[in-house]
Design a protein around this motif. Structure first.
Motif, short mmCIF file in Angstrom:
data_model
loop_
_atom_site.label_atom_id
_atom_site.label_comp_id
_atom_site.label_asym_id
_atom_site.label_seq_id
_atom_site.Cartn_x
_atom_site.Cartn_y
_atom_site.Cartn_z
N CYS A 118 36.60 21.62 5.01
CA CYS A 118 35.24 22.18 4.96
C CYS A 118 34.85 22.49 3.52
CB CYS A 118 35.15 23.45 5.79
SG CYS A 118 35.49 23.22 7.56
N TYR A 119 33.58 22.34 3.24
CA TYR A 119 33.08 22.64 1.91
C TYR A 119 31.58 22.88 1.99
CZ TYR A 119 31.15 17.87 1.76
OH TYR A 119 30.44 16.73 2.01
N GLY A 120 31.00 23.36 0.89
CA GLY A 120 29.55 23.56 0.88
C GLY A 120 29.13 24.44 -0.28
N GLY A 121 27.82 24.60 -0.40
CA GLY A 121 27.26 25.40 -1.48
C GLY A 121 26.51 26.61 -0.95
N VAL A 122 26.40 27.62 -1.80
CA VAL A 122 25.64 28.82 -1.47
C VAL A 122 24.61 29.06 -2.56
CG1 VAL A 122 27.55 29.85 -0.18
CG2 VAL A 122 27.29 30.38 -2.60
N ASN A 123 23.54 29.79 -2.21
CA ASN A 123 22.53 30.10 -3.21
C ASN A 123 23.10 30.92 -4.36
OD1 ASN A 123 19.96 30.62 -0.67
ND2 ASN A 123 20.53 28.76 -1.73
N LEU A 124 23.90 31.93 -4.00
CA LEU A 124 24.39 32.86 -5.03
C LEU A 124 25.68 33.52 -4.60
CD1 LEU A 124 23.66 34.50 -7.70
CD2 LEU A 124 22.67 36.21 -6.16
N LEU A 125 26.62 33.60 -5.53
CA LEU A 125 27.76 34.52 -5.40
C LEU A 125 27.48 35.70 -6.31
CD1 LEU A 125 30.94 32.22 -5.44
CD2 LEU A 125 29.83 33.28 -3.47
N GLN A 141 30.40 38.39 -3.18
CA GLN A 141 29.72 38.36 -1.89
C GLN A 141 28.67 37.25 -1.91
OE1 GLN A 141 26.86 41.53 -1.03
NE2 GLN A 141 27.53 41.61 1.10
N ILE A 142 28.53 36.57 -0.80
CA ILE A 142 27.51 35.52 -0.69
C ILE A 142 26.14 36.15 -0.49
CG2 ILE A 142 26.63 33.63 0.76
CD1 ILE A 142 29.53 32.91 1.38
N VAL A 143 25.16 35.65 -1.25
CA VAL A 143 23.76 36.02 -1.06
C VAL A 143 22.98 34.73 -0.81
CG1 VAL A 143 21.71 37.11 -2.06
CG2 VAL A 143 23.99 38.00 -2.61
N GLN A 144 22.29 34.68 0.32
CA GLN A 144 21.46 33.52 0.66
C GLN A 144 19.99 33.94 0.60
OE1 GLN A 144 23.14 30.88 0.58
NE2 GLN A 144 24.28 30.41 2.44
N LEU A 145 19.20 33.19 -0.13
CA LEU A 145 17.78 33.52 -0.32
C LEU A 145 16.92 32.47 0.37
CD1 LEU A 145 19.31 34.00 -3.47
CD2 LEU A 145 17.44 35.63 -3.30
N LYS A 146 16.13 32.91 1.35
CA LYS A 146 15.40 31.99 2.22
C LYS A 146 13.91 32.33 2.26
CE LYS A 146 19.27 30.03 3.53
NZ LYS A 146 19.60 28.65 3.10
N ARG A 147 13.09 31.28 2.38
CA ARG A 147 11.65 31.50 2.53
C ARG A 147 11.29 31.87 3.97
NH1 ARG A 147 8.43 27.19 4.51
NH2 ARG A 147 6.68 27.85 3.22
N GLU A 175 33.51 41.14 4.41
CA GLU A 175 33.10 40.82 5.78
C GLU A 175 31.63 40.45 5.89
OE1 GLU A 175 34.17 44.03 8.35
OE2 GLU A 175 36.35 43.76 8.03
N LYS A 176 30.82 40.88 4.94
CA LYS A 176 29.38 40.72 5.07
C LYS A 176 28.83 39.73 4.04
CE LYS A 176 29.28 44.28 7.98
NZ LYS A 176 28.96 44.16 9.41
N ALA A 177 27.75 39.07 4.42
CA ALA A 177 26.94 38.30 3.49
C ALA A 177 25.53 38.89 3.53
CB ALA A 177 26.90 36.82 3.88
N LEU A 178 24.79 38.73 2.45
CA LEU A 178 23.43 39.27 2.37
C LEU A 178 22.42 38.14 2.43
CD1 LEU A 178 21.43 41.63 1.84
CD2 LEU A 178 21.74 41.16 -0.61
N PHE A 179 21.41 38.30 3.29
CA PHE A 179 20.29 37.37 3.37
C PHE A 179 19.04 38.05 2.85
CE2 PHE A 179 23.06 34.93 5.98
CZ PHE A 179 22.57 33.63 5.96
N VAL A 180 18.33 37.36 1.99
CA VAL A 180 17.05 37.84 1.48
C VAL A 180 15.97 36.93 2.03
CG1 VAL A 180 15.68 38.37 -0.56
CG2 VAL A 180 18.17 38.68 -0.62
N PHE A 181 15.19 37.46 2.98
CA PHE A 181 14.12 36.69 3.60
C PHE A 181 12.79 37.00 2.94
CE2 PHE A 181 17.30 37.01 7.08
CZ PHE A 181 17.54 35.65 7.24
N LYS A 182 11.74 36.41 3.47
CA LYS A 182 10.42 36.53 2.86
C LYS A 182 9.98 37.98 2.70
CE LYS A 182 7.25 34.68 5.35
NZ LYS A 182 6.44 33.63 6.01
N SER A 183 10.28 38.81 3.70
CA SER A 183 9.80 40.19 3.63
C SER A 183 10.85 41.22 4.01
CB SER A 183 8.57 40.36 4.53
OG SER A 183 8.88 40.01 5.87
#
Length: 257
Positions: A118-125, A141-147, A175-183
Motif C-alpha cells: 500500500c502507498y499514497g499521498g496526503v495533503n499535509l503531515l 499527524q495527517i491533515v487533509q484539506l478538502k473543499r 490515532e487521529k487525523a485532522l480534516f479541514v472542510f469548507k466550513s
C-alpha cells in the motif's frame, strides 16, 4: 547507513510501487465504481475510452488553493514534496520528517512489506511536538484539506490506511487525523477504522485476482470513465439482471445466488 535509508529500505521492501499495489487514492473507485476497478485488471485495454471531467479539474485546483491558505496560517516552516518519481518523493518525505519540518506538503507514504503493498499521498503531515517517534521528541499527524463540506467514506478509508502506514514508519501511534472542510474541522479516528480498511483491501485483492466480479451500475452509466462505454456494452451482452427494473442491489444479490 542513515535512519532515513534504513526506513526506506524496510518499507520499500526492495522495490517501488506498481500496478499490483494498492494506491490509497483509489478508495474512491473501489467504493463508487468497483466494476471499473475490475476493468483495470481484466478488461481489454483497447476498450478504454477516456472522457473529460471538467469538474475534477476544477476540484483539484480549488483543493490546492484551500490547502495552501490553511497551511501558511498554521505552519511556520514548510516543505513541498515535489520530486518527479515515487521513490524520490518517499525519500524526500522521510528526510523532511527526520529534519523535523513543521509542515510537509504532499507527503508520500509507503508500506510494501505485507501481502498487499500500500502507498499514497496526503495533503499535509503536520509536526506535533509531543511523544517520542523514531525521528525524535515529536511525531506527525495527517491533515487533509478538502473543499467538500463534510466527511465522505473514501476520504475516511484513504486516510485511515495512510495513518496506519504513518504510524509504522514513525514508530508512534497517532490515532487521529485532522480534516479541514469548507466550513469546519473534524478529527478522524484512524485506529477504529482499521478493520473496515482491511475488509476493503481484501475485496480489492479479490477483484484484482479475478475471484470477484463486481456488479455494474445501470446503463448508460454502468461505470465511470474510462470504462463507461465498455461497461454499458458488457451489461447488454451478458443480459445482466442489473437491467431488470424495480430491483435493488440486495434483491439482485439473492437472484444471483
Amino acid at each position: 547507513m542513515s535512519l532515513t535509508e534504513d526506513i526506506f529500505n524496510k518499507f520499500s521492501a526492495g522495490r517501488t510501487p506498481n500496478h499490483q499495489d494498492f494506491n490509497a487514492g483509489k478508495f474512491f473507485l473501489l467504493l463508487q465504481d468497483p466494476f471499473g476497478v475490475w476493468c483495470n485488471y481484466h478488461a481489454p485495454k483497447e476498450e478504454a475510452v477516456k472522457e473529460e471531467n471538467l469538474y475534477e479539474d476544477l476540484r483539484s485546483k480549488t483543493d490546492r488553493s484551500i490547502r495552501d491558505t490553511w497551511i501558511h496560517e498554521h505552519c511556520v516552516t514548510t516543505l513541498v514534496i515535489n520530486a518527479s518519481g515515487e521513490e524520490e518523493r518517499f525519500k524526500q518525505t522521510l528526510q523532511a520528517m527526520a529534519q523535523g519540518i513543521e509542515g510537509i506538503i504532499g507527503a508520500n507514504l509507503w508500506d510494501l512489506t505485507g501481502n498487499i503493498g500500500c502507498y499514497g499521498g496526503v495533503n499535509l503531515l503536520k509536526k506535533v511536538p509531543q511523544g517520542q517517534s523514531v525521528f525524535g521528541p515529536y511525531h506527525y499527524q495527517i491533515v487533509q484539506l478538502k473543499r467538500a463540506g463534510s466527511m465522505k467514506e473514501h476520504y475516511a478509508m484513504q486516510t485511515a490506511l495512510l495513518g496506519s502506514i504513518l504510524n509504522k514508519i514513525q514508530g508512534y501511534q497517532e490515532e487521529k487525523a485532522l480534516f479541514v472542510f469548507k466550513s469546519k474541522e473534524q478529527t478522524l479516528d484512524c485506529v477504529r477504522l482499521q478493520p473496515k480498511v482491511q475488509k476493503h483491501l481484501e475485496e480489492w485483492q479479490a477483484i484484482k485476482e479475478g475471484l470477484l466480479v463486481p456488479e455494474t451500475e445501470k446503463p448508460p452509466k454502468a461505470a465511470l470513465s474510462p470504462w463507461r462505454v465498455y461497461a454499458n456494452k458488457y451489461v447488454f451482452e451478458k443480459k445482466d439482471i442489473v437491467l431488470l427494473p424495480h430491483l435493488n442491489s440486495a434483491q439482485r444479490a439473492i437472484l444471483r445466488q
